[in-house]
Each structure stands twice: as structure tokens, then as C-alpha cells.
Design a protein around this motif. Structure first.
Motif, PDB file in Angstrom:
ATOM      1  N   PHE A   1      -0.207   3.740  -6.136  1.00  0.00           N
ATOM      2  CA  PHE A   1       0.020   3.905  -7.571  1.00  0.00           C
ATOM      3  C   PHE A   1       1.498   3.869  -7.950  1.00  0.00           C
ATOM      4  CE2 PHE A   1      -4.149   6.047  -6.956  1.00  0.00           C
ATOM      5  CZ  PHE A   1      -4.899   5.172  -7.720  1.00  0.00           C
ATOM      6  N   GLY A   2       2.383   3.800  -6.944  1.00  0.00           N
ATOM      7  CA  GLY A   2       3.802   3.668  -7.234  1.00  0.00           C
ATOM      8  C   GLY A   2       4.216   2.252  -7.554  1.00  0.00           C
ATOM      9  N   LEU A   3       3.284   1.306  -7.389  1.00  0.00           N
ATOM     10  CA  LEU A   3       3.578  -0.104  -7.645  1.00  0.00           C
ATOM     11  C   LEU A   3       2.591  -0.670  -8.657  1.00  0.00           C
ATOM     12  CD1 LEU A   3       4.238  -1.330  -3.990  1.00  0.00           C
ATOM     13  CD2 LEU A   3       5.946  -0.858  -5.756  1.00  0.00           C
ATOM     14  N   PRO A   4       3.007  -1.665  -9.426  1.00  0.00           N
ATOM     15  CA  PRO A   4       2.101  -2.278 -10.411  1.00  0.00           C
ATOM     16  C   PRO A   4       1.001  -3.072  -9.716  1.00  0.00           C
ATOM     17  CG  PRO A   4       4.173  -3.490 -10.308  1.00  0.00           C
ATOM     18  CD  PRO A   4       4.375  -2.245  -9.492  1.00  0.00           C
TER      19      PRO A   4
ATOM     20  N   GLY B   1       0.511  -3.081  -5.815  1.00  0.00           N
ATOM     21  CA  GLY B   1      -0.567  -2.130  -6.097  1.00  0.00           C
ATOM     22  C   GLY B   1      -1.899  -2.821  -6.288  1.00  0.00           C
ATOM     23  N   TRP B   2      -2.154  -3.819  -5.452  1.00  0.00           N
ATOM     24  CA  TRP B   2      -3.338  -4.665  -5.626  1.00  0.00           C
ATOM     25  C   TRP B   2      -4.649  -3.890  -5.495  1.00  0.00           C
ATOM     26  CZ3 TRP B   2       0.074  -7.040  -1.602  1.00  0.00           C
ATOM     27  CH2 TRP B   2       1.047  -7.853  -2.183  1.00  0.00           C
ATOM     28  N   CYS B   3      -4.617  -2.826  -4.717  1.00  0.00           N
ATOM     29  CA  CYS B   3      -5.859  -2.077  -4.482  1.00  0.00           C
ATOM     30  C   CYS B   3      -5.986  -0.844  -5.368  1.00  0.00           C
ATOM     31  CB  CYS B   3      -5.954  -1.679  -3.008  1.00  0.00           C
ATOM     32  SG  CYS B   3      -6.204  -3.106  -1.922  1.00  0.00           S
TER      33      CYS B   3
END
Length: 250
Positions: A109-112, A117-119
Motif C-alpha cells: 500500500f506504500g506504492l500506487p 502496488g499491483w496486488c
């Protein structure tokens, strides 16, 4: 004669509609690949399968995002994937591959969702082996749009039961499951017991707190479609923890 022809047409249409209903429609998702030294995913993963080459899933295995993994109940299910809607990344003709769900792709959740944040929930995403990914898209792609659908699993040989635990704690890992591939209920029976329902420990590892040592073992397996298959006396009375036994196949 007219009535007979009408009946034949009706029966044909009913069968055609039934056949079409068994084929899932394509759904949209995304896919990436994991770079491994042998172009495959071989780690144990969240389904408990261990070395994926030893249980024949090998490079045609995938980690699923939370939406698809369904807390491990999807482990063993088969998916057909094809790369779509990207002329630079997808291979010409959009060839497809059949994958087995063997792992969980955790959220970040720290990445878009479009960059690392693909998963993340509620994304539907597949993390593939490098070798399988190369059959649908170019390896220069980081993430590709795909379409997927559930398909029947075609396995060689019977279901496999790997036993582990101790005299007070009995576990079985179930692999090589055909048809749905997705096991939803398991029962075990010793020669001195009735049928004992087993609880899902994690992935496709099932457990019960019964001492079954010294007894021939039978298993009853139910898949997500509600079909049940019983394999009698799969293991003889001198079975040992760590051994794998082969039963019937759907």
C-alpha cells in the motif's frame, strides 16, 4: 415428422446453451513476472506446495492478488491468461497460457497500483514466472493488461496426498487435483475410525487432531463445484510422515 424435428432442434439448443454456460467469460486483470534464476517460480509460496517442479506445476504457476487468492481457497485452481490491448508488449495473436494458483501476491500500500502496488486490494493481478510470461508478452514489459478466465485443470495421474505431523497432529497436503483444482472440503478415514472432517490449515494443507498412525488411510475430497471423490486405502498401515501417496482423479 415436424414435431420430431422440432424436438431435435430444442435438444440441440439446450445442449449448446449448457456447454456455453460451462465456459467462463474473459475478465480483465494485470500481470507481471518474477525473475528467477531458472525462469520459474520454485519457492514454497502461500499454498504450501513446496518445490513446484516436484509437484509438476513448475513454470506454469502464479501468485494471485487478494481479490483472486480468496484466503487460500483458490490454491490449485487453473486460469487461462492472455495479454491484450497493448501492441508493443503483447505477442502477436494474443496467445494464452494455463496457470495454476500456487501463491499469494501481497499488497504494497506504500506504492500506487500502477507502479509496484499491483496486488493492492481490490486489484486483480497475476504474478507469473518469467518463462510463462514470455509466452504471452515481451519481457521488456513491467506490467501488462491481461484477460483471464477459470478453466478445468488437466492433470497427469491421480491426486497426491503428502502426510506430515506427529502422533497428535495430522496434516495432509493435497496436490495434482484435476477438474476445478480447488479443494473446499476433505475427510480422512483410518481403518479404526469413521470419516473425520479436516480443517484447512493454510493453502491446501488440511489438518485434524487424531492419531492415525498404524492405520490404512482413505480420503474424501470435495472441489468447489461440489463434486466429491473418494480414494480408499491410499496409504497402507505402515505409512510414515513425509511420504506421498497417489489416489483417484476427478
Amino acid at each position: 415428422m415436424g414435431a420430431l424435428q422440432a424436438m431435435v432442434v430444442c435438444l440441440f439448443l439446450v445442449r449448446a446453451c449448457t456447454t456455453n454456460a460451462q465456459v467462463e467469460q474473459w475478465k480483465s486483470a494485470t500481470a507481471t513476472y518474477s525473475k528467477e534464476t531458472d525462469a520459474s517460480i520454485i519457492t514454497e509460496g502461500a499454498c504450501g506446495y513446496g518445490d513446484l517442479h516436484k509437484i509438476s506445476y513448475g513454470k506454469y504457476s502464479a501468485g494471485l492478488s487478494t481479490m483472486l487468492f480468496n484466503r487460500g481457497s483458490t490454491c490449485g485452481g487453473c486460469f487461462e491468461l492472455r495479454c491484450v490491448d497493448h501492441i508493443l508488449w503483447c505477442l502477436q495473436g494474443s496467445p494464452s497460457v494455463i496457470l495454476t494458483a500456487t501463491d499469494f501476491c501481497p499488497p504494497n500500500f506504500g506504492l500506487p497500483t500502477d507502479y509496484g502496488g499491483w496486488c493492492n486490494f481490490p486489484q486483480e493481478h497475476f504474478e507469473m514466472s518469467e518463462a510463462a510470461f514470455a509466452e504471452i508478452a515481451g519481457l521488456h514489459a513491467d506490467i501488462v493488461p491481461v484477460q483471464y478466465r477459470r478453466v478445468k485443470c488437466h492433470r497427469n495421474g491421480g491426486m497426491r496426498f503428502t502426510v506430515s505431523g506427529n502422533s497428535h497432529y495430522y496434516q495432509v497436503l493435497i496436490t495434482n487435483v484435476g477438474l476445478d483444482g480447488e479443494v473446499v472440503a476433505v475427510k480422512v478415514k483410518g481403518s479404526r475410525t469413521g470419516w473425520i472432517p479436516m480443517a484447512r490449515n493454510w493453502g491446501q494443507i488440511w489438518q485434524c487432531n487424531i492419531n492415525l498412525e498404524g492405520q490404512p488411510l482413505s480420503f474424501e475430497v470435495t472441489t468447489s463445484s461440489g463434486k466429491t471423490l473418494t480414494s480408499y486405502n491410499v496409504a497402507s498401515g505402515n505409512w510414515r510422515f513425509g511420504q506421498t501417496f497417489e489416489g483417484k482423479q476427478f
